[in-house]
Design a protein around this motif. Structure first.
Motif, PDB file in Angstrom:
ATOM      1  N   TYR A  54      -4.845   6.124  -5.944  1.00 38.82           N
ATOM      2  CA  TYR A  54      -5.834   7.131  -5.530  1.00 38.82           C
ATOM      3  C   TYR A  54      -5.967   8.201  -6.612  1.00 38.82           C
ATOM      4  O   TYR A  54      -7.078   8.588  -6.993  1.00 38.82           O
ATOM      5  CB  TYR A  54      -5.410   7.759  -4.206  1.00 38.82           C
ATOM      6  N   ARG A  55      -4.828   8.656  -7.134  1.00 41.63           N
ATOM      7  CA  ARG A  55      -4.873   9.719  -8.152  1.00 41.63           C
ATOM      8  C   ARG A  55      -5.547   9.227  -9.427  1.00 41.63           C
ATOM      9  O   ARG A  55      -6.286   9.959 -10.077  1.00 41.63           O
ATOM     10  CB  ARG A  55      -3.455  10.223  -8.438  1.00 41.63           C
ATOM     11  N   PRO A  95      -1.756   6.779   5.304  1.00 38.14           N
ATOM     12  CA  PRO A  95      -1.591   5.379   4.891  1.00 38.14           C
ATOM     13  C   PRO A  95      -1.926   4.398   6.014  1.00 38.14           C
ATOM     14  O   PRO A  95      -2.456   3.314   5.743  1.00 38.14           O
ATOM     15  CB  PRO A  95      -0.094   5.297   4.527  1.00 38.14           C
ATOM     16  N   ARG A 124     -12.009  -4.431   6.280  1.00 36.88           N
ATOM     17  CA  ARG A 124     -12.856  -4.958   5.206  1.00 36.88           C
ATOM     18  C   ARG A 124     -12.542  -6.416   4.933  1.00 36.88           C
ATOM     19  O   ARG A 124     -13.450  -7.197   4.649  1.00 36.88           O
ATOM     20  CB  ARG A 124     -12.639  -4.168   3.924  1.00 36.88           C
ATOM     21  N   ILE A 125     -11.283  -6.770   5.006  1.00 32.90           N
ATOM     22  CA  ILE A 125     -10.908  -8.168   4.783  1.00 32.90           C
ATOM     23  C   ILE A 125     -11.522  -9.025   5.883  1.00 32.90           C
ATOM     24  O   ILE A 125     -12.104 -10.087   5.612  1.00 32.90           O
ATOM     25  CB  ILE A 125      -9.377  -8.339   4.766  1.00 32.90           C
ATOM     26  N   ARG A 138      -8.357   0.310   7.511  1.00 34.84           N
ATOM     27  CA  ARG A 138      -9.668   0.117   6.887  1.00 34.84           C
ATOM     28  C   ARG A 138      -9.663  -1.098   5.963  1.00 34.84           C
ATOM     29  O   ARG A 138     -10.629  -1.846   5.884  1.00 34.84           O
ATOM     30  CB  ARG A 138     -10.054   1.356   6.080  1.00 34.84           C
ATOM     31  N   VAL A 139      -8.567  -1.264   5.238  1.00 32.27           N
ATOM     32  CA  VAL A 139      -8.480  -2.412   4.326  1.00 32.27           C
ATOM     33  C   VAL A 139      -8.535  -3.713   5.123  1.00 32.27           C
ATOM     34  O   VAL A 139      -9.260  -4.652   4.781  1.00 32.27           O
ATOM     35  CB  VAL A 139      -7.202  -2.343   3.466  1.00 32.27           C
ATOM     36  N   LYS A 140      -7.796  -3.763   6.225  1.00 26.74           N
ATOM     37  CA  LYS A 140      -7.796  -4.983   7.064  1.00 26.74           C
ATOM     38  C   LYS A 140      -9.186  -5.225   7.637  1.00 26.74           C
ATOM     39  O   LYS A 140      -9.647  -6.372   7.720  1.00 26.74           O
ATOM     40  CB  LYS A 140      -6.766  -4.856   8.186  1.00 26.74           C
ATOM     41  N   GLN A 170      -0.494   3.200  -3.097  1.00 25.64           N
ATOM     42  CA  GLN A 170      -1.805   3.754  -2.794  1.00 25.64           C
ATOM     43  C   GLN A 170      -1.975   5.183  -3.331  1.00 25.64           C
ATOM     44  O   GLN A 170      -3.061   5.519  -3.817  1.00 25.64           O
ATOM     45  CB  GLN A 170      -2.071   3.696  -1.284  1.00 25.64           C
ATOM     46  N   GLN A 198      -2.204  15.532  -8.738  1.00 28.69           N
ATOM     47  CA  GLN A 198      -1.349  15.885  -7.592  1.00 28.69           C
ATOM     48  C   GLN A 198      -2.059  15.691  -6.260  1.00 28.69           C
ATOM     49  O   GLN A 198      -1.504  15.999  -5.213  1.00 28.69           O
ATOM     50  CB  GLN A 198      -0.903  17.361  -7.670  1.00 28.69           C
ATOM     51  N   ALA A 199      -3.293  15.202  -6.304  1.00 30.62           N
ATOM     52  CA  ALA A 199      -4.087  15.128  -5.069  1.00 30.62           C
ATOM     53  C   ALA A 199      -3.525  14.096  -4.101  1.00 30.62           C
ATOM     54  O   ALA A 199      -2.915  13.099  -4.518  1.00 30.62           O
ATOM     55  CB  ALA A 199      -5.534  14.789  -5.418  1.00 30.62           C
ATOM     56  N   GLU A 200      -3.745  14.349  -2.818  1.00 26.13           N
ATOM     57  CA  GLU A 200      -3.330  13.407  -1.772  1.00 26.13           C
ATOM     58  C   GLU A 200      -4.588  12.837  -1.121  1.00 26.13           C
ATOM     59  O   GLU A 200      -5.571  13.569  -0.921  1.00 26.13           O
ATOM     60  CB  GLU A 200      -2.503  14.109  -0.702  1.00 26.13           C
ATOM     61  N   PRO A 201      -4.564  11.555  -0.768  1.00 28.32           N
ATOM     62  CA  PRO A 201      -5.719  10.993  -0.058  1.00 28.32           C
ATOM     63  C   PRO A 201      -5.949  11.738   1.252  1.00 28.32           C
ATOM     64  O   PRO A 201      -4.996  12.205   1.879  1.00 28.32           O
ATOM     65  CB  PRO A 201      -5.300   9.547   0.223  1.00 28.32           C
ATOM     66  N   ALA A 202      -7.220  11.830   1.649  1.00 28.65           N
ATOM     67  CA  ALA A 202      -7.563  12.583   2.851  1.00 28.65           C
ATOM     68  C   ALA A 202      -7.203  11.850   4.142  1.00 28.65           C
ATOM     69  O   ALA A 202      -7.269  12.420   5.228  1.00 28.65           O
ATOM     70  CB  ALA A 202      -9.057  12.912   2.846  1.00 28.65           C
ATOM     71  N   VAL A 203      -6.867  10.561   4.038  1.00 30.08           N
ATOM     72  CA  VAL A 203      -6.499   9.802   5.238  1.00 30.08           C
ATOM     73  C   VAL A 203      -5.049   9.327   5.103  1.00 30.08           C
ATOM     74  O   VAL A 203      -4.538   9.171   3.998  1.00 30.08           O
ATOM     75  CB  VAL A 203      -7.445   8.594   5.470  1.00 30.08           C
ATOM     76  N   LEU A 215      -5.667   4.072   6.231  1.00 34.10           N
ATOM     77  CA  LEU A 215      -6.123   3.333   5.040  1.00 34.10           C
ATOM     78  C   LEU A 215      -5.867   1.839   5.207  1.00 34.10           C
ATOM     79  O   LEU A 215      -6.726   1.009   4.922  1.00 34.10           O
ATOM     80  CB  LEU A 215      -5.376   3.852   3.825  1.00 34.10           C
ATOM     81  N   ALA A 216      -4.667   1.505   5.701  1.00 34.46           N
ATOM     82  CA  ALA A 216      -4.328   0.088   5.904  1.00 34.46           C
ATOM     83  C   ALA A 216      -5.279  -0.536   6.919  1.00 34.46           C
ATOM     84  O   ALA A 216      -5.728  -1.678   6.749  1.00 34.46           O
ATOM     85  CB  ALA A 216      -2.876  -0.052   6.363  1.00 34.46           C
ATOM     86  N   VAL A 235      -8.173  -4.778  -1.056  1.00 36.76           N
ATOM     87  CA  VAL A 235      -8.893  -5.957  -0.568  1.00 36.76           C
ATOM     88  C   VAL A 235      -8.890  -7.037  -1.649  1.00 36.76           C
ATOM     89  O   VAL A 235      -8.595  -8.202  -1.388  1.00 36.76           O
ATOM     90  CB  VAL A 235     -10.348  -5.600  -0.171  1.00 36.76           C
ATOM     91  N   MET A 251       0.827  -1.194   0.000  1.00 32.27           N
ATOM     92  CA  MET A 251       0.000   0.000   0.000  1.00 32.27           C
ATOM     93  C   MET A 251       0.870   1.255   0.000  1.00 32.27           C
ATOM     94  O   MET A 251       0.564   2.231  -0.696  1.00 32.27           O
ATOM     95  CB  MET A 251      -0.937  -0.009   1.205  1.00 32.27           C
TER      96      MET A 251
END
Lengths: 177, 253
Positions: free
Chosen positions: A24-25, B66, B76-77, B72-74, A20, B59-64, B69-70, A46, A16
């Motif tokens: 995302y982009r 890493p 969901r799994i 949340r992924v776990k 990631q 150029q955007a960055e995720p709002a959360v 995010l990790a 996932v 990730m």
């Protein structure tokens, strides 16, 4: 990837970290909605975990993840498009800003307006053209790889890319920062 | 001449996108030396291609972070693993109670750290009747909600614009959706006990969904646009997708 295929969830973290932001982009460029893009990224990892046993060592991990992400984005777009048309007609506040449609492309425009018009022009592309364009422009993916990722033959990829570029030129041609 | 020039214009667009091999690049460049129009097109397209690099999304960055995010992924799994384990999804409603006994017995035996196999645990642990009834009701609601969510996914795909299977006649490809509808109808009896009181509020929607899935099954896998338009109009008139959303949420509490 071998560790992931063995069910080692801790192998997700380095994967990730490497991919990631890029994914995302890509999803954001396709969906133009930050929340949806984040959701796509989560769903991509996932699926990567669940399908890691099917990953082959001769495949690049980055391209494999990109394929998952773009197809997730397309599916998400189709679901949300229907919802927005028939179930929730109100505007989504988390969408990226819409363009000033009346602006003439010939005159010099402010930087912000250029960015908005670029976003709107990409968003206005039909879903297949948008996917092909983004995979070529953002990921510099070869056309054969794009075809494999989207389940299209090479001729369709070429014509979709040609149409996308032509449309974007019609929307943005003559603009100068 | 116009036809061939159209083909050159296509190649020029692909050249601007960096999508030609070396031989084609050389061929297009030779053509542009003779054709001012194509050379001008190419220059404009290259400018647009470079301008598109300014897309803010690039150029955007995720709002959360890493780490979040990790996490949340776990999560969901884990959620996916729990859903796959739920027994009522796979068993007829009448056997769900027995599955619940085994499931609860297993959970209790693990909590008590007693290393007993589930069959033995079922013999020695008595499950209170009201607890069993509550679990049955909850499983009935959850499996009905899952069925409706799966049906909704199929119907959304039908209602959006599927890919063409015959572009000339504008026929659309519904082969996946007709098969999934068939599967869902076959599984409905296993997944949903429509007579159960805990899903009484969902009965009307379940009937509507079943009728609509049968309509989808009756369509040609390479469907005429008119048939699909009729189906979409009916779904919209009955606001079926909205009702599925509302009822699913009610069932999940």
């Amino acid at each position: 990837m071998a560790r992931l295929a063995g069910g080692d969830r801790e192998a997700l973290a380095p994967l990730m970290e490497r991919h990631q932001r890029r994914l995302y982009r890509l999803a954001l460029a396709y969906l133009r909605n930050a929340d949806d893009a984040l959701d796509v990224v989560q769903e991509t990892f996932v699926k990567a975990y669940v399908n890691a046993v099917r990953w082959r060592a001769d495949r690049e991990v980055a391209a494999w993840l990109t394929r998952i992400a773009i197809n997730q984005s397309i599916d998400r777009y189709r679901r949300e498009r229907y919802r927005r048309r028939f179930v929730e007609p109100l505007a989504d506040e988390t969408q990226m800003a819409a363009p000033a449609a009346h602006a003439s492309p010939e005159r010099a425009v402010g930087a912000r307006e250029i960015d908005e018009r670029i976003g709107a022009a990409v968003q206005a592309l039909p879903e297949k053209q948008r996917a092909v364009f983004l995979l070529r422009h953002r990921e510099e993916m070869p056309l054969e790889e794009i075809g494999r990722a989207l389940g299209l033959n090479l001729g369709t990829v070429k014509s979709s890319l040609h149409r996308a570029v032509t449309r974007l030129r019609q929307q943005l041609g003559g603009m100068r920062p | 001449m116009t036809f061939f020039h159209g083909r050159w214009r296509r190649r020029v667009a692909l050249l601007a996108a960096g999508a030609l091999d070396a031989g084609e690049v050389a061929s297009v460049r030779r053509h542009m030396q003779r054709c001012r129009e194509c050379a001008s097109d190419w220059a404009a397209l290259v400018e647009v291609w470079e301008l598109l690099g300014r897309d803010p999304a690039a150029q955007a960055e995720p709002a959360v972070s890493p780490e979040v995010l990790a996490g949340r992924v776990k999560a969901r799994i884990d959620a996916g693993a729990r859903a796959a384990w739920a027994p009522a999804r796979l068993l007829p409603a009448g056997l769900a109670a027995a599955a619940v006994v085994i499931a609860v017995s297993w959970a209790v035996s693990r909590w008590a750290s007693q290393p007993q196999p589930p069959a033995e645990a079922a013999q020695v642990i008595e499950i209170p009747a009201d607890m069993l009834a509550r679990m049955e009701r909850r499983l009935a609601r959850e499996s009905t909600a899952r069925y409706l969510t799966e049906a909704r996914d199929v119907l959304v795909t039908v209602a959006s614009r599927p890919e063409y299977c015959n572009r000339q006649e504008r026929r659309v490809d519904l082969s996946d959706e007709t098969q999934r509808s068939r599967d869902l109808l076959a599984r409905r009896a296993l997944l949903v006990d429509a007579e159960a009181p805990e899903v009484a509020s969902a009965r009307q929607v379940l009937d509507d969904v079943e009728r609509t899935l049968r309509d989808v099954v009756s369509l040609d896998p390479c469907a005429e646009p008119g048939a699909l338009a009729t189906l979409r109009a009916e779904m919209q008139e009955r606001r079926l997708l909205l009702k599925i959303d509302i009822v699913s949420r009610e069932l999940m509490g």
